[in-house]
Scaffold this active site. Structure first.
Site, PDB file in Angstrom:
ATOM      1  N   SER A  73       0.851  -1.182   0.000  1.00  0.00           N
ATOM      2  CA  SER A  73       0.000   0.000   0.000  1.00  0.00           C
ATOM      3  C   SER A  73       0.891   1.237   0.000  1.00  0.00           C
ATOM      4  O   SER A  73       1.776   1.353  -0.845  1.00  0.00           O
ATOM      5  CB  SER A  73      -0.950  -0.036   1.210  1.00  0.00           C
ATOM      6  OG  SER A  73      -1.852   1.051   1.170  1.00  0.00           O
ATOM      7  N   THR A  74       0.721   2.126   0.947  1.00  0.00           N
ATOM      8  CA  THR A  74       1.449   3.395   0.960  1.00  0.00           C
ATOM      9  C   THR A  74       2.958   3.175   0.930  1.00  0.00           C
ATOM     10  O   THR A  74       3.513   2.494   1.774  1.00  0.00           O
ATOM     11  CB  THR A  74       1.091   4.203   2.212  1.00  0.00           C
ATOM     12  OG1 THR A  74      -0.324   4.226   2.352  1.00  0.00           O
ATOM     13  CG2 THR A  74       1.621   5.617   2.108  1.00  0.00           C
ATOM     14  N   HIS A  76      -2.857  -1.342  -3.373  1.00  0.00           N
ATOM     15  CA  HIS A  76      -3.966  -0.430  -3.144  1.00  0.00           C
ATOM     16  C   HIS A  76      -3.862   0.753  -4.109  1.00  0.00           C
ATOM     17  O   HIS A  76      -3.144   1.716  -3.867  1.00  0.00           O
ATOM     18  CB  HIS A  76      -3.966   0.074  -1.706  1.00  0.00           C
ATOM     19  CG  HIS A  76      -4.236  -0.993  -0.701  1.00  0.00           C
ATOM     20  ND1 HIS A  76      -3.936  -0.857   0.637  1.00  0.00           N
ATOM     21  CD2 HIS A  76      -4.782  -2.228  -0.828  1.00  0.00           C
ATOM     22  CE1 HIS A  76      -4.293  -1.951   1.282  1.00  0.00           C
ATOM     23  NE2 HIS A  76      -4.807  -2.807   0.402  1.00  0.00           N
ATOM     24  N   MET A  95      -0.014   1.530   4.903  1.00  0.00           N
ATOM     25  CA  MET A  95      -0.787   1.991   6.048  1.00  0.00           C
ATOM     26  C   MET A  95      -1.894   0.984   6.348  1.00  0.00           C
ATOM     27  O   MET A  95      -2.507   0.429   5.441  1.00  0.00           O
ATOM     28  CB  MET A  95      -1.382   3.367   5.735  1.00  0.00           C
ATOM     29  CG  MET A  95      -2.185   3.996   6.870  1.00  0.00           C
ATOM     30  SD  MET A  95      -2.555   5.748   6.551  1.00  0.00           S
ATOM     31  CE  MET A  95      -3.520   5.638   5.040  1.00  0.00           C
ATOM     32  N   ASP A 103      -4.196  -4.428   6.302  1.00  0.00           N
ATOM     33  CA  ASP A 103      -4.655  -5.343   5.258  1.00  0.00           C
ATOM     34  C   ASP A 103      -3.524  -6.295   4.873  1.00  0.00           C
ATOM     35  O   ASP A 103      -2.405  -5.857   4.598  1.00  0.00           O
ATOM     36  CB  ASP A 103      -5.110  -4.548   4.027  1.00  0.00           C
ATOM     37  CG  ASP A 103      -5.735  -5.428   2.969  1.00  0.00           C
ATOM     38  OD1 ASP A 103      -6.390  -6.425   3.333  1.00  0.00           O
ATOM     39  OD2 ASP A 103      -5.587  -5.103   1.781  1.00  0.00           O
TER      40      ASP A 103
END
Length: 357
Positions: A179-180, A205, A298, A301
């Site tokens: 993700s991030t 994501h 972040m 997940d």
């Protein structure tokens, strides 16, 4: 208190962002600037913790400014971007240059202001704690996370199974989630892998408008063939299959073959695609023949799904805290006992290659 400087040529956007961010506890807007040249002086005067940055501005475009900033005075930047195909390409370039994350333009939203406010406040807070490093000749990419409600678990897509029902084969599959900060991290891992490497499935994501552009960028810099996954297609070595934007990617077994399964069910952990969903499908259908990787991001997940993969006999790797932009997802997996090995980013590709036997 997180000090924010807003850089945007639109007075309306500057006013909206100022109102939203000043309404949040622990955040204060210390200034605004209508172009990068004014912003450059205000950064020196106000020493902000986070910048929000538009791309199209007078006197100097946002990408040029961002490139200079990340080389000379690296700091957390959240891009304010259009979610069009053109905006996706430009935003990915900004993320490549070192921006931490992005939010859409307030005027381009088809959703409520309250939801938008929650998103930008959360991303500014996250950016304030992100690890941002100086950029030299190698640009970095960062994941753009899309917040989607409600927050379901992977049960909403695929029921959990207990116990192993797998056999060892010579065909291996690597499942990777991020993700991030993960677009750059994912690219770094893939660039180090040879063209004939076992197949890789990825859930990153990203909103739908970004997935095609990002996949094309990866395909242009990797030895493996990188493509958007298609429903029902066979998973074969030498290929990387990226979850399409706004869809879950699952791995299923069809006789002796592994195939991609695309699912448009509800978001899981507020994301679609969800890493948990993909990891669970890999745990159930690939088991000990799989390797799992969870990179910077972040939230949490992927943590539960990686634990299921490890319980099914898969070897699992998480990016360490020191090299993660945000140690949320890999940290959650590590604390859950889902990780076989915790490694810095530059060691992950080598670990994958050495654990195929």
């Amino acid at each position: 208190m997180i000090k924010v400087l807003i850089i945007d040529d639109s007075a309306l956007v500057r006013q909206m962002l100022t109102t939203i961010l000043n309404s949040a506890a622990g955040i204060t807007v210390v200034g605004t600037a209508q172009d990068p040249l004014i912003a450059r002086e205000k950064i020196k005067q106000l020493n902000p913790d986070v910048l929000t940055l538009d791309v199209e501005m007078p006197r100097m475009d946002g990408l040029t400014f961002l490139g200079n900033l990340m080389r000379l005075r690296p700091m957390p930047v959240v891009m304010v971007s259009s979610l069009t195909s053109k905006g996706a390409s430009v935003t990915l370039e900004a993320l490549e240059l070192g921006a931490v994350d992005f939010v859409s333009k307030p005027s381009a939203l088809g959703r409520g202001l309250e939801e938008y406010s929650d998103e930008i406040i959360a991303k500014v807070r996250m950016a304030a704690g992100a690890r941002v490093r100086a950029k030299a000749h190698t640009p970095a990419r960062s994941a753009a996370t899309a917040t989607v409600a409600p927050s379901n678990t992977a049960d909403a897509i695929l029921a959990k199974k207990v116990g192993r029902s797998h056999f060892r084969t010579t065909e291996r599959i690597i499942a990777l989630g991020a993700s991030t900060g993960g677009t750059e991290a994912t690219a770094q891992v893939l660039k180090s892998l040879p063209s004939g490497f076992p197949a890789i499935v990825i859930s990153q994501h990203l909103p739908a408008a970004f997935s095609a552009s990002y996949t094309q960028r990866l395909d242009g810099c990797c030895q493996m063939k990188v493509k958007l996954a298609e429903h029902g297609e066979q998973i074969i070595p030498g290929h990387v299959y990226m979850a399409p934007g706004d869809h879950h990617l699952l791995v299923k077994r069809d006789g002796a073959r592994y195939i991609c399964h695309i699912n448009d069910g509800p978001p899981v952990n507020r994301h679609r695609p969800s890493v948990d969903v993909m990891f669970r499908s890999v745990a159930q259908n690939v088991g000990p023949n799989a390797l799992g990787v969870i990179l910077t991001g972040m939230g949490a997940d992927g943590a539960e799904g990686m634990k299921e993969m490890r319980d099914a006999g898969a070897f699992t790797i998480a990016q360490d805290e020191a090299t993660s932009v945000v140690w949320g997802m890999p940290g959650s997996a590590y604390k859950l006992g889902a990780v076989s090995e915790l490694l810095p980013l530059d060691k992950i590709a080598g670990a994958l290659m050495s654990n195929l036997d």
